[in-house]
Design a protein around this motif. Sequence first.
Motif, PDB file in Angstrom:
ATOM      1  N   SER A 103      13.431   8.395   1.860  1.00  0.00           N
ATOM      2  CA  SER A 103      12.774   9.507   2.553  1.00  0.00           C
ATOM      3  C   SER A 103      12.551  10.681   1.602  1.00  0.00           C
ATOM      4  CB  SER A 103      13.618   9.961   3.743  1.00  0.00           C
ATOM      5  OG  SER A 103      14.912  10.372   3.313  1.00  0.00           O
ATOM      6  N   GLU A 104      13.246  10.693   0.454  1.00  0.00           N
ATOM      7  CA  GLU A 104      13.085  11.754  -0.542  1.00  0.00           C
ATOM      8  C   GLU A 104      11.963  11.454  -1.530  1.00  0.00           C
ATOM      9  OE1 GLU A 104      16.892  12.097  -2.356  1.00  0.00           O
ATOM     10  OE2 GLU A 104      17.874  12.913  -0.569  1.00  0.00           O
TER      11      GLU A 104
ATOM     12  N   GLN B 204       3.697  14.761  -2.019  1.00  0.00           N
ATOM     13  CA  GLN B 204       3.401  14.261  -0.681  1.00  0.00           C
ATOM     14  C   GLN B 204       4.377  13.141  -0.308  1.00  0.00           C
ATOM     15  OE1 GLN B 204       0.939  15.566   1.395  1.00  0.00           O
ATOM     16  NE2 GLN B 204       0.790  17.103  -0.244  1.00  0.00           N
ATOM     17  N   ALA B 205       4.887  13.205   0.925  1.00  0.00           N
ATOM     18  CA  ALA B 205       5.749  12.143   1.428  1.00  0.00           C
ATOM     19  C   ALA B 205       4.900  10.936   1.800  1.00  0.00           C
ATOM     20  CB  ALA B 205       6.543  12.637   2.638  1.00  0.00           C
ATOM     21  N   ASP B 206       5.543   9.802   2.047  1.00  0.00           N
ATOM     22  CA  ASP B 206       4.850   8.566   2.412  1.00  0.00           C
ATOM     23  C   ASP B 206       5.591   7.944   3.590  1.00  0.00           C
ATOM     24  OD1 ASP B 206       3.060   6.470   2.402  1.00  0.00           O
ATOM     25  OD2 ASP B 206       3.261   6.064   0.262  1.00  0.00           O
TER      26      ASP B 206
ATOM     27  N   ARG C 246       0.826  -1.214   0.000  1.00  0.00           N
ATOM     28  CA  ARG C 246       0.000   0.000   0.000  1.00  0.00           C
ATOM     29  C   ARG C 246       0.859   1.263   0.000  1.00  0.00           C
ATOM     30  NH1 ARG C 246      -3.980   1.600   5.065  1.00  0.00           N
ATOM     31  NH2 ARG C 246      -4.705   3.622   4.265  1.00  0.00           N
ATOM     32  N   PHE C 247       2.132   1.133   0.379  1.00  0.00           N
ATOM     33  CA  PHE C 247       2.989   2.302   0.565  1.00  0.00           C
ATOM     34  C   PHE C 247       3.988   2.433  -0.577  1.00  0.00           C
ATOM     35  CE2 PHE C 247       1.621   0.653   4.652  1.00  0.00           C
ATOM     36  CZ  PHE C 247       1.062   1.782   5.243  1.00  0.00           C
ATOM     37  N   GLY C 248       4.369   3.683  -0.850  1.00  0.00           N
ATOM     38  CA  GLY C 248       5.353   3.943  -1.892  1.00  0.00           C
ATOM     39  C   GLY C 248       4.903   3.433  -3.242  1.00  0.00           C
TER      40      GLY C 248
ATOM     41  N   ASN D  90       8.027   1.908   6.155  1.00  0.00           N
ATOM     42  CA  ASN D  90       8.009   2.103   7.605  1.00  0.00           C
ATOM     43  C   ASN D  90       6.573   2.375   8.044  1.00  0.00           C
ATOM     44  OD1 ASN D  90       9.092   2.352  10.204  1.00  0.00           O
ATOM     45  ND2 ASN D  90       9.421   4.555   9.968  1.00  0.00           N
ATOM     46  N   ALA D  91       5.725   1.366   7.863  1.00  0.00           N
ATOM     47  CA  ALA D  91       4.288   1.540   8.034  1.00  0.00           C
ATOM     48  C   ALA D  91       3.900   1.895   9.470  1.00  0.00           C
ATOM     49  CB  ALA D  91       3.551   0.278   7.602  1.00  0.00           C
TER      50      ALA D  91
END
Length: 454
Positions: A332-333, A339-341, A33-35, A383-384
């Motif tokens: 992290s970039e 929007q960051a995740d 689900r992330f990135g 890093n959920a």
Amino acid sequence: MQSTSTIYRASFFLICIIFITSVSAQENSPYSRFGLGDFTYSQHVVTKAMGGVAVAYADGQIVNFSNPASYANLKIVTYDLGVTIDSRTLRSNTPVSKYNSTNFSPTYLSVGFPIDKMKNIGASFGFRPITRINYSVVKSERLSSVSSNDSVQTGFEGSGGMNQFYFGLGKKWKNGLSIGFNSGYNFGKRESNTKRAFINDTVAFYKSNYSTTTSFGGMFVSGGFQFETLLDSSKGYRKGMKDKYYLRLGANASLGQKLNASQNISKETYEYDNSGGIFKVDSVFSSSNNKGSITIPTTYTAGALIQKTASDASGVYDIWTFGAEFTTAKWSEYRFYNQADALINTWQVRVGGSWVPDPKSFDNYFSRINYKAGFNFGKDYINADGKELKTYGVSFGLGLPVRPARFSYQFTTIHTAFEYGKRGSAVNNITENYFKLSFALSISDIWFIKRKYD
């Protein structure tokens, strides 16, 4: 010989069709689900079996697209195809639950060939999946804003991933230095749905769905080098053979990029029909063709490998290899529409090697098998829960020669890799164990040979 070559090529292109039609196969993982989703780490099966050691590895009969500098070692046209059977077990502490899934998925399709053997220039092109998105998570809770007897159930669903078409060149000089680059096109889609339904026995509520579909694509560039130096040489174990020991250093950088993206957003109410299908009741909000970008960071990899070879008039044979490498990226970039995740900087260490007891033993097949093993450990980029995800894995595999090289100009090898690993630890609510069984077919052939006899 020529008829056999034709059969090999026809068989390969038939497999290509099967590969393309099955490329949508995906596993179910809430972490995707992330990135950009779960990375497939679509290395060649040979290097997968060695714990993932690839950046300093070079072999003239496989396409090592993990470092394009290795293309300079190609002396023969090579077709490579890899597939993986992936079994995963998800465990949750709160609430206590367990989920198993098993899936088949293609991992790469590539062709490598020499452009100029005398000048050590080689090239490759191909296709491979980079990430996969596939998850379905349901969350049940009681809302304080509604009566104390009402509950709401929210479902999070997603699919998609990123794929890559690439083309690369590699060149080697007499001093042992090789450089190369890959370029091509990364593209994909990310679909997500958030479905919410109130659970109430007396009042009927329509169900709601918030859906976004993002299509993206863009050119990429990666470059690498390898440097090989002779450490020692001695008389071989067989008459007329010579053993050599090499040290090979390697590094690769996949440059950061901005993918152009277009997003469609829809908010609607829906219900289920008698057959279980979904039909829209009302459209609350709709927006299409929203332009944006996705920022991907640069990935760096560096490693070293020691290799022993045995050579005679008929060719050079690998005896054993042992190597290690380190890779890192500043996730992290990462930005999705600025929007960051829930992503962090990642790193991984890989260690592995291979061994062939006797590549010239034509009366003992098991002595010609290439035995491989390795392990890896590191930190995942997702890093959920804010507690980081430690990763580790072990692997081993076999390189099974189908036909001895003395019979023809065609060289065929079946490669296998068995991987077991884990993502997450006791500090994480959800952990994931996986077992992967990978197969690859490497078919090499010399084209354009003028027949002496008809």
